[in-house]
Design a protein around this motif. Sequence first.
Motif, PDB file in Angstrom:
ATOM      1  N   VAL A 168       0.682  -1.585  -0.216  1.00 27.62           N
ATOM      2  CA  VAL A 168       0.254   0.305   0.360  1.00 27.62           C
ATOM      3  C   VAL A 168       1.187   1.650  -0.308  1.00 27.62           C
ATOM      4  CG1 VAL A 168      -1.521   1.361   1.437  1.00 27.62           C
ATOM      5  CG2 VAL A 168      -2.292  -1.087   1.071  1.00 27.62           C
ATOM      6  N   GLU A 169       1.763   1.506   0.500  1.00 23.17           N
ATOM      7  CA  GLU A 169       2.892   2.268   0.601  1.00 23.17           C
ATOM      8  C   GLU A 169       3.840   2.402  -0.153  1.00 23.17           C
ATOM      9  OE1 GLU A 169       5.381   4.742   3.924  1.00 23.17           O
ATOM     10  OE2 GLU A 169       4.975   2.341   4.385  1.00 23.17           O
ATOM     11  N   MET A 170       3.889   1.619  -0.646  1.00 25.13           N
ATOM     12  CA  MET A 170       5.330   1.311  -1.635  1.00 25.13           C
ATOM     13  C   MET A 170       3.460   1.908  -3.403  1.00 25.13           C
ATOM     14  SD  MET A 170       6.939  -2.191  -1.702  1.00 25.13           S
ATOM     15  CE  MET A 170       6.778  -2.858  -0.591  1.00 25.13           C
ATOM     16  N   VAL A 171       3.107   1.814  -3.819  1.00 26.80           N
ATOM     17  CA  VAL A 171       1.729   2.396  -4.495  1.00 26.80           C
ATOM     18  C   VAL A 171       2.006   4.170  -4.256  1.00 26.80           C
ATOM     19  CG1 VAL A 171      -0.151   2.518  -5.508  1.00 26.80           C
ATOM     20  CG2 VAL A 171       0.363   0.484  -5.081  1.00 26.80           C
ATOM     21  N   VAL A 172       2.007   3.968  -2.672  1.00 26.28           N
ATOM     22  CA  VAL A 172       1.691   5.655  -2.646  1.00 26.28           C
ATOM     23  C   VAL A 172       2.649   6.626  -2.944  1.00 26.28           C
ATOM     24  CG1 VAL A 172       1.006   7.702  -0.474  1.00 26.28           C
ATOM     25  CG2 VAL A 172      -0.284   4.645  -0.763  1.00 26.28           C
ATOM     26  N   LEU A 186      -6.552  17.459   7.189  1.00 26.03           N
ATOM     27  CA  LEU A 186      -7.329  17.263   7.814  1.00 26.03           C
ATOM     28  C   LEU A 186      -7.412  15.610   8.574  1.00 26.03           C
ATOM     29  CD1 LEU A 186      -9.164  18.432  10.135  1.00 26.03           C
ATOM     30  CD2 LEU A 186     -10.915  18.067   7.673  1.00 26.03           C
ATOM     31  N   VAL A 187      -7.802  15.029   7.497  1.00 22.13           N
ATOM     32  CA  VAL A 187      -7.634  13.383   7.709  1.00 22.13           C
ATOM     33  C   VAL A 187      -6.412  12.832   8.484  1.00 22.13           C
ATOM     34  CG1 VAL A 187      -8.227  11.220   6.376  1.00 22.13           C
ATOM     35  CG2 VAL A 187      -9.056  13.054   5.702  1.00 22.13           C
ATOM     36  N   SER A 188      -5.265  13.165   7.879  1.00 19.51           N
ATOM     37  CA  SER A 188      -4.204  12.791   8.699  1.00 19.51           C
ATOM     38  C   SER A 188      -3.811  13.199  10.181  1.00 19.51           C
ATOM     39  CB  SER A 188      -3.031  13.265   8.317  1.00 19.51           C
ATOM     40  OG  SER A 188      -2.587  12.434   6.867  1.00 19.51           O
ATOM     41  N   ILE A 299      -4.347  -2.498   9.346  1.00 15.62           N
ATOM     42  CA  ILE A 299      -2.912  -2.266   9.219  1.00 15.62           C
ATOM     43  C   ILE A 299      -2.529  -1.605   8.009  1.00 15.62           C
ATOM     44  CG2 ILE A 299      -0.777  -3.530   8.632  1.00 15.62           C
ATOM     45  CD1 ILE A 299      -1.548  -5.528  10.584  1.00 15.62           C
ATOM     46  N   GLY A 300      -4.305  -1.603   6.247  1.00 15.65           N
ATOM     47  CA  GLY A 300      -3.601  -0.934   5.131  1.00 15.65           C
ATOM     48  C   GLY A 300      -3.898   0.956   6.053  1.00 15.65           C
ATOM     49  N   ILE A 305      -1.155   6.892   5.660  1.00 11.75           N
ATOM     50  CA  ILE A 305      -1.459   7.276   6.814  1.00 11.75           C
ATOM     51  C   ILE A 305       0.590   7.894   6.689  1.00 11.75           C
ATOM     52  CG2 ILE A 305      -1.475   8.728   9.024  1.00 11.75           C
ATOM     53  CD1 ILE A 305      -4.127   8.738   7.080  1.00 11.75           C
ATOM     54  N   THR A 306       1.075   6.370   7.543  1.00  7.40           N
ATOM     55  CA  THR A 306       2.604   6.620   7.203  1.00  7.40           C
ATOM     56  C   THR A 306       3.734   7.024   5.878  1.00  7.40           C
ATOM     57  OG1 THR A 306       1.997   5.143   8.808  1.00  7.40           O
ATOM     58  CG2 THR A 306       4.268   5.867   8.038  1.00  7.40           C
TER      59      THR A 306
END
Length: 493
Positions: A168-172, A186-188, A299-300, A305-306
């Motif tokens: 997920v983070e790799m795609v982001v 705001l979401v973060s 976890i995803g 957010i990370t």
Amino acid sequence: MSLIKNMYFCKPISGSADKMMWKAVLTPRTDNFNKLNMKINTKELEETINPVQATDLIYGINDRPPFRDAFFAAIQHLLAIFVAIITPPLIIANALGLDLETKGFLVSMALFVSGISTFVQCRRIGPVGAGLLCIQGTSFSFIGPIITAGLAGGLPLIFGCCIAAAPVEMVVSRTFKYLRSVITPLVSGIVVLLIGLSLVKVGVISCGGGDQNNADFGSFQNMGVAALVLFSVLFFNRCNNKYLRMSSIVLGLIIGYLLAWYLGMVNMSEASSQELLNFNIPMPFKYGLAFNWSSFIAIGLVYLITAIEATGDVTANSLISGKPIEGEKYLRRVSGGVLADGVNSMLAGIFNSFPNSIFAQNNGIIQLTGVASRYVGYYIAAMLVLLGLFPVVGIIFSIMPAPVLGGATLLMFGTVAAAGIRIIAAQEINRKATLVLGVSLSLGLGVELMPDILNTAPEAIRGIFSSGITTGGLTAILANVLIRVKEEKSTEI
């Protein structure tokens, strides 16, 4: 953690999100955050993009400091991150009731993987890594969802879902500019706030003794030790000496540990039964793997957010290292840093550790020392790997009484919640933002405070929404996209 540890904020200042132009406030987070919303002229913008000149740094990113200088700088970084790296595995192991041997091994692997991850970030292998002095360590942000997954399926489910969700983070890292309109500050901020508030309960339980079924839970002795650690950390953190400030958590834990030992709270017989002089040999997939969709989604979401947080960390690091925060090279650094976050977290799961993130407090040490050389990261990585190979390190911290750890983590978790509040406060709180905040916090905290409300729900729904972080985070994302409020402009006379 890089959420509990961030020292800087980054906020878009002009253009659309895909231009990736950020203003970083390179001052402690106690500053007036209204400054984030100030308009700046072209001259100020240039100064913001390049606030550090080459002459302000003793060693730049690609300089190779002499051994003595590099080693001294590495020790300072290590003092700032050591406790933060080992705390998440200790909290998770205590929550799951793991035995001492497993707990010590998890601590050792956290140090080992942090060393490997730090090397990858600093070295930049292909497209993976920022190529800056970026230090990686075990993230606090995942503790809540990981404990929930562990209670459902043990360590196999934790590591299986952490590995499966890492992409997920790799795609982001490759699509971040498109997600900025969905995962807004705001979401973060809402997710960070929920993470902090949900973890405070964990800290309070540790202060009381760790096990609520024990007769001495909440005893004067337990609470007194926790209070001493808390006030010691606060005292050293307020000292004018920069080394005492950087070592405040370490010193607080040492004082609490000594008092607990004097009071007979430390069971040394457990440590003596362990083979302390052997090496910890990293064993991929030692505890096996398992998977379910509920834990994967929870976890995803935190990975998502990370990734945003890592972008801010790399931006701040670039600024204090004298590098611009716009253009192709900057985008490559950010993309590589976020990609490395995901790759290193997958590597952590393979080697029986928990997801990693960039530690932002190390940016402050770069400013203090004037050393931005990424080669210092090699020294830090080597130290972390060596510490992870010796069981004695993990065992010593694994027999630490819960109140000692609780006194320090209670403050850490409180600062996580405070960081979330500050991120939210830096945004314009209009009517839409108020509605998003209201519905997200209501549902997130509601589930966290009253988990039995979902007892009659289908198992799949109960698994996904049993965590207040997941419930509030998903609600914030959907509400931010779906709520449309037309603001009425006031007319000034």
